[in-house]
Design a protein around this motif. Structure first.
Motif, PDB file in Angstrom:
ATOM      1  N   GLN A  53     -13.885  74.306  47.746  1.00 56.55           N
ATOM      2  CA  GLN A  53     -13.620  72.973  48.291  1.00 56.55           C
ATOM      3  C   GLN A  53     -13.253  72.028  47.150  1.00 56.55           C
ATOM      4  N   LEU A  54     -11.985  71.613  47.126  1.00 58.74           N
ATOM      5  CA  LEU A  54     -11.505  70.710  46.083  1.00 58.74           C
ATOM      6  C   LEU A  54     -11.752  69.248  46.419  1.00 58.74           C
ATOM      7  N   GLN A  55     -11.909  68.940  47.691  1.00 56.54           N
ATOM      8  CA  GLN A  55     -11.920  67.540  48.117  1.00 56.54           C
ATOM      9  C   GLN A  55     -12.806  67.396  49.345  1.00 56.54           C
ATOM     10  N   GLN A  56     -13.416  66.236  49.475  1.00 54.93           N
ATOM     11  CA  GLN A  56     -14.273  65.939  50.618  1.00 54.93           C
ATOM     12  C   GLN A  56     -14.043  64.494  51.051  1.00 54.93           C
ATOM     13  N   PRO A  78     -13.198  67.334  39.764  1.00 56.85           N
ATOM     14  CA  PRO A  78     -12.427  67.324  38.522  1.00 56.85           C
ATOM     15  C   PRO A  78     -11.807  68.693  38.252  1.00 56.85           C
ATOM     16  N   LEU A  79     -10.617  68.680  37.663  1.00 60.19           N
ATOM     17  CA  LEU A  79      -9.870  69.924  37.476  1.00 60.19           C
ATOM     18  C   LEU A  79     -10.656  70.957  36.670  1.00 60.19           C
ATOM     19  N   GLY A  80     -11.322  70.517  35.615  1.00 59.87           N
ATOM     20  CA  GLY A  80     -12.081  71.463  34.807  1.00 59.87           C
ATOM     21  C   GLY A  80     -13.164  72.162  35.603  1.00 59.87           C
ATOM     22  N   ASP A  81     -13.860  71.404  36.451  1.00 65.27           N
ATOM     23  CA  ASP A  81     -14.904  71.994  37.279  1.00 65.27           C
ATOM     24  C   ASP A  81     -14.318  72.947  38.308  1.00 65.27           C
ATOM     25  N   ALA A  82     -13.157  72.587  38.858  1.00 65.26           N
ATOM     26  CA  ALA A  82     -12.513  73.453  39.843  1.00 65.26           C
ATOM     27  C   ALA A  82     -12.102  74.776  39.208  1.00 65.26           C
ATOM     28  N   VAL A  83     -11.563  74.708  38.003  1.00 65.44           N
ATOM     29  CA  VAL A  83     -11.163  75.933  37.304  1.00 65.44           C
ATOM     30  C   VAL A  83     -12.386  76.798  37.016  1.00 65.44           C
ATOM     31  N   ALA A  84     -13.481  76.179  36.589  1.00 64.60           N
ATOM     32  CA  ALA A  84     -14.690  76.941  36.290  1.00 64.60           C
ATOM     33  C   ALA A  84     -15.216  77.638  37.548  1.00 64.60           C
ATOM     34  N   HIS A  88     -15.319  81.726  38.299  1.00 63.53           N
ATOM     35  CA  HIS A  88     -16.533  82.434  38.686  1.00 63.53           C
ATOM     36  C   HIS A  88     -16.288  83.310  39.912  1.00 63.53           C
ATOM     37  N   LEU A  89     -15.534  82.797  40.863  1.00 58.84           N
ATOM     38  CA  LEU A  89     -15.211  83.583  42.052  1.00 58.84           C
ATOM     39  C   LEU A  89     -14.389  84.822  41.686  1.00 58.84           C
ATOM     40  N   VAL A  90     -13.396  84.637  40.809  1.00 59.42           N
ATOM     41  CA  VAL A  90     -12.565  85.771  40.396  1.00 59.42           C
ATOM     42  C   VAL A  90     -13.406  86.804  39.667  1.00 59.42           C
ATOM     43  N   GLU A  91     -14.285  86.359  38.781  1.00 56.98           N
ATOM     44  CA  GLU A  91     -15.117  87.281  38.018  1.00 56.98           C
ATOM     45  C   GLU A  91     -16.073  88.060  38.912  1.00 56.98           C
ATOM     46  N   HIS A  92     -16.372  87.521  40.083  1.00 54.94           N
ATOM     47  CA  HIS A  92     -17.260  88.207  41.014  1.00 54.94           C
ATOM     48  C   HIS A  92     -16.490  88.947  42.100  1.00 54.94           C
ATOM     49  N   GLY A  93     -15.225  89.231  41.832  1.00 50.97           N
ATOM     50  CA  GLY A  93     -14.492  90.163  42.669  1.00 50.97           C
ATOM     51  C   GLY A  93     -13.640  89.595  43.774  1.00 50.97           C
ATOM     52  N   HIS A  94     -13.545  88.277  43.870  1.00 47.34           N
ATOM     53  CA  HIS A  94     -12.705  87.690  44.911  1.00 47.34           C
ATOM     54  C   HIS A  94     -11.242  87.706  44.457  1.00 47.34           C
ATOM     55  N   ARG A  95     -10.415  88.440  45.174  1.00 48.49           N
ATOM     56  CA  ARG A  95      -9.015  88.587  44.785  1.00 48.49           C
ATOM     57  C   ARG A  95      -8.146  87.500  45.416  1.00 48.49           C
ATOM     58  N   GLU A  96      -8.709  86.794  46.373  1.00 45.08           N
ATOM     59  CA  GLU A  96      -8.008  85.675  47.006  1.00 45.08           C
ATOM     60  C   GLU A  96      -8.951  84.486  47.082  1.00 45.08           C
ATOM     61  N   ILE A  97      -8.435  83.301  46.790  1.00 47.61           N
ATOM     62  CA  ILE A  97      -9.198  82.062  46.915  1.00 47.61           C
ATOM     63  C   ILE A  97      -8.442  81.132  47.857  1.00 47.61           C
ATOM     64  N   VAL A  98      -9.204  80.483  48.735  1.00 50.80           N
ATOM     65  CA  VAL A  98      -8.636  79.478  49.638  1.00 50.80           C
ATOM     66  C   VAL A  98      -9.115  78.113  49.170  1.00 50.80           C
ATOM     67  N   LEU A  99      -8.186  77.219  48.872  1.00 54.31           N
ATOM     68  CA  LEU A  99      -8.527  75.848  48.498  1.00 54.31           C
ATOM     69  C   LEU A  99      -8.672  75.021  49.769  1.00 54.31           C
ATOM     70  N   VAL A 121      -3.120  73.045  41.571  1.00 57.52           N
ATOM     71  CA  VAL A 121      -2.768  74.429  41.878  1.00 57.52           C
ATOM     72  C   VAL A 121      -2.084  75.081  40.677  1.00 57.52           C
ATOM     73  N   ARG A 122      -1.178  74.356  40.046  1.00 57.19           N
ATOM     74  CA  ARG A 122      -0.480  74.894  38.871  1.00 57.19           C
ATOM     75  C   ARG A 122      -1.469  75.251  37.761  1.00 57.19           C
ATOM     76  N   ARG A 123      -2.441  74.386  37.540  1.00 54.83           N
ATOM     77  CA  ARG A 123      -3.404  74.641  36.469  1.00 54.83           C
ATOM     78  C   ARG A 123      -4.297  75.833  36.812  1.00 54.83           C
ATOM     79  N   LEU A 124      -4.733  75.919  38.060  1.00 54.60           N
ATOM     80  CA  LEU A 124      -5.551  77.057  38.456  1.00 54.60           C
ATOM     81  C   LEU A 124      -4.819  78.376  38.233  1.00 54.60           C
TER      82      LEU A 124
END
Length: 331
Positions: A53-56, A78-84, A88-99, A121-124
């Motif tokens: 969730q990027l936004q609320q 914040p972008l840095g937190d979103a990337v982190a 973490h999701l990628v490192e735990h095996g998620h091959r797809e992420i939904v923003l 999105v570009r930065r991610l």
């Protein structure tokens, strides 16, 4: 309910300390996200895709919607937190992420420098080369920024599937809803998406029986499904929400609302079946889920001819259609 950690009021849930105090992480709250990136995977450990969730919240005041009252103003991660969190999701095996987000295209307006959703999105994608598929949740057709349009055209890891927050196909009804787009904006967005990314599939939210909606105005919404080439529909019969302006407008009879919703769903099912039938004979790369179903890049469900591990990305030759699910053979 054992899965509920805490129940918060509308005022309390906007305070970061309300989330820090709980002994369980509430995945997806923007207020807590920057401090809980390492826990994001907990809520989705059984899923093949992760949700970030990027936004609320929302700064707009659509006349039918109670979200601004219930969830407060728009807040962005914040972008840095979103990337982190995404890492973490990628490192735990998620091959797809939904923003995801309540008003995802409003992302960044409250952050220093006002980064757009496209820039996020570009930065991610740039910082996470191991992320194989990125998908977006609902987008406002009037607020898709130029960076995001460019990524739709050029970035293969951004899935060719957009879901638009449309709500209606008649300009007067859209005005009474206090939406930020008109019918032509939807048509232009659909046309631009197809020109930039041939084969892209579009979905949309539609509300049936908004107050004051006439038969002719409803037909405009029904016609928009074909005119804009919409495939995946979320149809909602209008229901009043307390303290919203629409709740004070002249209501459409309930039986009429129900009939109109059924007609929209039927038109959506026809469009969906036409799309699925056109996939027969093609090869698609699918992400397997835990129920024996995989999803194509266009989010079409496929059942392979033999069991395949959940979370695997496999190439499938589409051979047929069973109801709303494609059949396929592993290549």
């Amino acid at each position: 309910m054992p899965e509920v950690a805490r129940v918060l009021g509308n005022a309390e849930k906007l305070k970061p300390e309300s989330w820090r105090a709980t002994d369980r992480i509430i995945v997806g709250d923007v207020m807590a996200l920057s401090e809980t990136a390492s826990h994001l995977v907990d809520g989705f450990a059984q899923n093949t895709r992760g949700f970030l969730q990027l936004q609320q919240g929302c700064d707009h005041r659509c006349t039918f919607c109670v979200i601004p009252l219930a969830r407060g103003p728009s807040r962005s991660v914040p972008l840095g937190d979103a990337v982190a969190a995404a890492r973490h999701l990628v490192e735990h095996g998620h091959r797809e992420i939904v923003l995801t987000g309540v008003d995802l295209t409003a992302y960044g307006a409250d952050l220093p420098g006002k980064p757009s959703l496209g820039q996020a999105v570009r930065r991610l994608l740039a910082l996470l080369p191991g992320l194989e598929r990125l998908r977006l949740s609902s987008l406002d057709p009037a607020e898709i920024d130029e960076d995001l349009w460019q990524l739709i055209a050029t970035e293969e890891r951004l899935m060719p599937h957009l879901h638009l927050s449309v709500q209606a196909g008649d300009d007067l009804i859209l005005k009474r809803m206090k939406r930020r787009h008109c019918r032509d904006d939807v048509l232009r967005a659909a046309d631009r998406a197809r020109r930039l990314r041939p084969g892209i599939v579009l979905g949309a939210d539609l509300i049936a029986g908004f107050p004051t909606e006439t038969d002719a105005q409803f037909e405009q919404s029904l016609d928009l499904i074909e005119a804009a080439g919409l495939t995946w529909l979320h149809v909602f019969p209008y229901s009043p929400r307390p303290e919203t302006p629409a709740a004070r407008m002249p209501a459409v009879p309930g039986a009429v609302v129900k009939t109109r919703a059924a007609r929209l769903r039927a038109a959506g099912q026809t469009a969906q079946r036409h799309f699925l039938t056109a996939q027969i004979g093609q090869r698609q790369r699918i992400l397997m889920e835990r129920n024996g179903i995989g999803r194509t890049e266009h989010y079409a469900p496929v059942r392979p001819d033999r069991p395949m591990p959940a979370g695997s990305l496999v190439e499938i030759a589409i051979t047929g259609l069973d109801g709303d699910v494609l059949r396929g053979e592993g290549v």
